[in-house]
Design an enzyme around this catalytic site. Structure first.
Site, PDB file in Angstrom:
ATOM      1  N   ASP A  13       0.708  -1.220   0.004  1.00 12.08           N
ATOM      2  CA  ASP A  13      -0.109  -0.031   0.114  1.00 12.08           C
ATOM      3  C   ASP A  13       1.022   1.140  -0.159  1.00 12.08           C
ATOM      4  O   ASP A  13       2.040   1.245   0.350  1.00 12.08           O
ATOM      5  CB  ASP A  13      -0.893   0.013   1.187  1.00 12.08           C
ATOM      6  CG  ASP A  13      -1.635   1.322   1.583  1.00 12.08           C
ATOM      7  OD1 ASP A  13      -2.374   1.613   0.461  1.00 12.08           O
ATOM      8  OD2 ASP A  13      -1.574   1.812   2.393  1.00 12.08           O
TER       9      ASP A  13
ATOM     10  N   ASP B  99      -0.216   5.120   0.842  1.00 11.73           N
ATOM     11  CA  ASP B  99      -0.428   6.091   2.001  1.00 11.73           C
ATOM     12  C   ASP B  99      -0.829   5.546   3.268  1.00 11.73           C
ATOM     13  O   ASP B  99      -1.425   4.465   3.553  1.00 11.73           O
ATOM     14  CB  ASP B  99      -2.026   6.853   1.594  1.00 11.73           C
ATOM     15  CG  ASP B  99      -1.589   8.011   0.605  1.00 11.73           C
ATOM     16  OD1 ASP B  99      -0.616   8.712   0.466  1.00 11.73           O
ATOM     17  OD2 ASP B  99      -2.112   7.738  -0.655  1.00 11.73           O
TER      18      ASP B  99
END
Length: 197
Positions: free
Chosen positions: A29, A31
């Site tokens: 991922d 953020d």
């Protein structure tokens, strides 16, 4: 030749096969896993870089702080794994962040919001759409909903919000060093979540 078998000379010995010689993939991922971005400069923390996003005719600045150890982490896992980023972020934003963050070009694949599966306004990352063998992929994400379609492939990480003492990526790098021995990476993820010792 003897009874249909040929005796191999010493120089003809075949090299031993590694347990699994195909390169496995780690999906990361973006953020709150690798970086934290805000529209205002954060207080008390140095910004690593800024990106400008064009939205509806305007330009929005985003101030980006890299999670401690992110460059070392990417370089380290990139030696054994194929590294991809799977984000629910928009490409206009995420591609700029990745260009600036991944200076050594470790990340070989980028998947954005349009690759996610939307469910009730939330974005899940369906690994079955991007990987043929689910035993050879893991996803690291601070949001468990992101890997809710394949929970066995998920490796949770504490969300990063400008904590410059954070050591989560180094712990993860140690984990990935050790889990290469598993035939099925989902077993490694289970061991990570529920260690036996």
């Amino acid at each position: 030749m003897k009874q249909g078998y040929r005796k191999l000379e010493k120089h003809e010995k075949q090299p031993m096969r590694i347990r699994n010689d195909k390169k496995r993939t780690i999906f990361l991922d973006l953020d709150e896993t690798l970086v934290h971005s805000t529209m205002e400069p954060p207080i008390g923390v140095n910004v690593d870089f800024m990106v400008r996003i064009k939205i509806e005719g305007g330009v929005i600045p985003m101030f980006v702080v890299k999670r401690p150890g992110v460059t070392e982490f990417l370089d380290r896992i990139g030696k054994k794994y194929r590294v991809a980023v799977f984000t629910a972020g928009l490409p206009e934003y995420a591609s700029q962040v990745l260009d600036k963050m991944d200076k050594n070009r470790v990340i070989s694949q980028r998947l954005y919001r349009d690759s996610c599966t939307e469910t009730n306004g939330r974005y899940a990352k369906d690994l079955s759409l991007v990987a043929k063998d689910l035993g050879s992929v893991l996803i690291v994400d601070d949001n468990p909903f992101s890997y809710s379609l394949q929970p066995d492939n998920g490796v949770p990480i504490k969300p990063f919000v400008n904590d410059m003492e954070d050591q989560e990526l180094m712990k993860l790098a140690d984990f990935f060093d050790g889990c290469y021995q598993y035939e099925d990476l989902r077993d490694a993820a289970t061991e990570f979540l529920y260690p036996t010792s």
